[in-house]
Design an enzyme around this catalytic site. Structure first.
Site, PDB file in Angstrom:
ATOM      1  N   SER A  78       0.955   3.018  -5.440  1.00 42.09           N
ATOM      2  CA  SER A  78       1.642   2.406  -4.306  1.00 42.09           C
ATOM      3  C   SER A  78       1.009   1.078  -3.895  1.00 42.09           C
ATOM      4  O   SER A  78       1.710   0.156  -3.479  1.00 42.09           O
ATOM      5  CB  SER A  78       1.676   3.366  -3.112  1.00 42.09           C
ATOM      6  OG  SER A  78       2.529   4.456  -3.404  1.00 42.09           O
ATOM      7  N   PHE A  79      -0.293   0.958  -4.033  1.00 41.39           N
ATOM      8  CA  PHE A  79      -0.960  -0.293  -3.671  1.00 41.39           C
ATOM      9  C   PHE A  79      -0.398  -1.466  -4.476  1.00 41.39           C
ATOM     10  O   PHE A  79      -0.277  -2.584  -3.969  1.00 41.39           O
ATOM     11  CB  PHE A  79      -2.474  -0.167  -3.886  1.00 41.39           C
ATOM     12  CG  PHE A  79      -3.251  -1.348  -3.397  1.00 41.39           C
ATOM     13  CD1 PHE A  79      -3.549  -1.492  -2.048  1.00 41.39           C
ATOM     14  CD2 PHE A  79      -3.689  -2.327  -4.276  1.00 41.39           C
ATOM     15  CE1 PHE A  79      -4.261  -2.589  -1.578  1.00 41.39           C
ATOM     16  CE2 PHE A  79      -4.413  -3.423  -3.827  1.00 41.39           C
ATOM     17  CZ  PHE A  79      -4.690  -3.556  -2.469  1.00 41.39           C
ATOM     18  N   CYS A 101       4.475   7.060  -3.102  1.00 40.48           N
ATOM     19  CA  CYS A 101       4.111   8.230  -2.310  1.00 40.48           C
ATOM     20  C   CYS A 101       2.602   8.243  -2.127  1.00 40.48           C
ATOM     21  O   CYS A 101       1.848   8.242  -3.108  1.00 40.48           O
ATOM     22  CB  CYS A 101       4.571   9.501  -3.021  1.00 40.48           C
ATOM     23  SG  CYS A 101       4.105  11.012  -2.168  1.00 40.48           S
ATOM     24  N   VAL A 102       2.185   8.245  -0.868  1.00 46.20           N
ATOM     25  CA  VAL A 102       0.768   8.334  -0.529  1.00 46.20           C
ATOM     26  C   VAL A 102       0.594   9.589   0.325  1.00 46.20           C
ATOM     27  O   VAL A 102       1.221   9.708   1.381  1.00 46.20           O
ATOM     28  CB  VAL A 102       0.287   7.090   0.246  1.00 46.20           C
ATOM     29  CG1 VAL A 102      -1.217   7.166   0.490  1.00 46.20           C
ATOM     30  CG2 VAL A 102       0.657   5.807  -0.495  1.00 46.20           C
ATOM     31  N   GLU A 150      -8.742  13.554   2.521  1.00 47.23           N
ATOM     32  CA  GLU A 150      -9.852  13.765   3.448  1.00 47.23           C
ATOM     33  C   GLU A 150     -10.543  12.474   3.858  1.00 47.23           C
ATOM     34  O   GLU A 150     -11.422  12.498   4.709  1.00 47.23           O
ATOM     35  CB  GLU A 150     -10.865  14.728   2.814  1.00 47.23           C
ATOM     36  CG  GLU A 150     -10.291  16.112   2.589  1.00 47.23           C
ATOM     37  CD  GLU A 150     -11.290  17.050   1.930  1.00 47.23           C
ATOM     38  OE1 GLU A 150     -12.457  16.655   1.725  1.00 47.23           O
ATOM     39  OE2 GLU A 150     -10.893  18.179   1.632  1.00 47.23           O
ATOM     40  N   THR A 151     -10.165  11.349   3.248  1.00 46.80           N
ATOM     41  CA  THR A 151     -10.833  10.092   3.552  1.00 46.80           C
ATOM     42  C   THR A 151      -9.851   9.119   4.193  1.00 46.80           C
ATOM     43  O   THR A 151      -8.660   9.377   4.286  1.00 46.80           O
ATOM     44  CB  THR A 151     -11.406   9.448   2.276  1.00 46.80           C
ATOM     45  OG1 THR A 151     -10.318   9.031   1.447  1.00 46.80           O
ATOM     46  CG2 THR A 151     -12.298  10.426   1.523  1.00 46.80           C
ATOM     47  N   HIS A 167      -8.854   6.426   2.929  1.00 44.32           N
ATOM     48  CA  HIS A 167      -8.128   5.739   1.870  1.00 44.32           C
ATOM     49  C   HIS A 167      -6.637   5.660   2.189  1.00 44.32           C
ATOM     50  O   HIS A 167      -6.004   4.617   2.008  1.00 44.32           O
ATOM     51  CB  HIS A 167      -8.366   6.478   0.542  1.00 44.32           C
ATOM     52  CG  HIS A 167      -7.690   5.872  -0.639  1.00 44.32           C
ATOM     53  ND1 HIS A 167      -6.526   6.377  -1.164  1.00 44.32           N
ATOM     54  CD2 HIS A 167      -8.032   4.805  -1.395  1.00 44.32           C
ATOM     55  CE1 HIS A 167      -6.171   5.645  -2.201  1.00 44.32           C
ATOM     56  NE2 HIS A 167      -7.064   4.684  -2.374  1.00 44.32           N
ATOM     57  N   ARG A 200      11.057  15.420   1.204  1.00 48.34           N
ATOM     58  CA  ARG A 200      11.659  14.099   1.444  1.00 48.34           C
ATOM     59  C   ARG A 200      12.016  13.361   0.156  1.00 48.34           C
ATOM     60  O   ARG A 200      12.465  12.220   0.191  1.00 48.34           O
ATOM     61  CB  ARG A 200      10.699  13.256   2.299  1.00 48.34           C
ATOM     62  CG  ARG A 200      10.655  13.758   3.730  1.00 48.34           C
ATOM     63  CD  ARG A 200       9.394  13.339   4.462  1.00 48.34           C
ATOM     64  NE  ARG A 200       9.429  13.805   5.849  1.00 48.34           N
ATOM     65  CZ  ARG A 200       9.134  15.050   6.239  1.00 48.34           C
ATOM     66  NH1 ARG A 200       8.799  15.961   5.341  1.00 48.34           N
ATOM     67  NH2 ARG A 200       9.190  15.377   7.514  1.00 48.34           N
TER      68      ARG A 200
END
Length: 163
Positions: free
Chosen positions: A65-66, A90-91, A95-96, A98, A137
């Site tokens: 995605s970036f 899709c992102v 846990e971070t 990012h 989605r």
């Protein structure tokens, strides 16, 4: 939650313009391929269903995605006849932090590309808390954001053509 039982891809309440004569690019992230593949199929089928011919759709992939921003920039720079670009990714929250950096960079980047080229660059990127939300989605119980991105592209191309 307002979307719990709602298909968000219902367009019965609005007029969707014909895509006849318009040319679109589609940039698809390869990361989370099962999700982005469904988004792509939704966008592609929706464009075709509204009159966009196969030879007026140029599809490319980028790693994640970036990279959607650079993909959209390259398409509009190399194919200036395009009436708009649909960006699909899709992102999924981890846990971070990012997730936050990627989502913000992509949203800002795609906005800037659209402004630079004065062309619609559509943000069809799922930003979900988990895999289940992404599946819901991308063709699941909440519809397909790929369909929605294609409808948005059609509406924005029609707006640009009418001004």
């Amino acid at each position: 939650m307002a979307t719990q039982l709602k298909n968000l891809s219902d367009f019965s309440h609005t007029t969707v313009p014909t895509g006849t004569g318009f040319k679109f690019g589609i940039v698809v992230a390869e990361w989370n391929a099962a999700i982005t593949g469904s988004l792509y199929e939704g966008a592609l089928n929706t464009l075709k269903a509204h009159g966009v011919s196969d030879d007026h759709i140029l599809s490319v992939t980028v790693p994640g995605s970036f990279e959607l921003t650079v993909g959209a920039e390259l398409l509009l720079s190399k194919q200036p006849e395009l009436d708009g670009v649909i960006c699909l990714g899709c992102v999924i929250q981890g846990e971070t932090r990012h997730f936050d950096f990627i989502c913000d960079a992509v949203a800002q980047g795609l906005t800037n590309v659209g402004i630079k080229h004065s062309k619609p660059v559509i943000f069809g990127v799922l930003t979900t808390d988990n895999q289940e939300q992404a599946l819901d989605r991308s063709g699941g119980k909440h519809g397909n954001k790929g369909d929605e991105a294609a409808i948005t592209a059609l509406k924005m191309a029609e707006l640009a053509a009418s001004l």
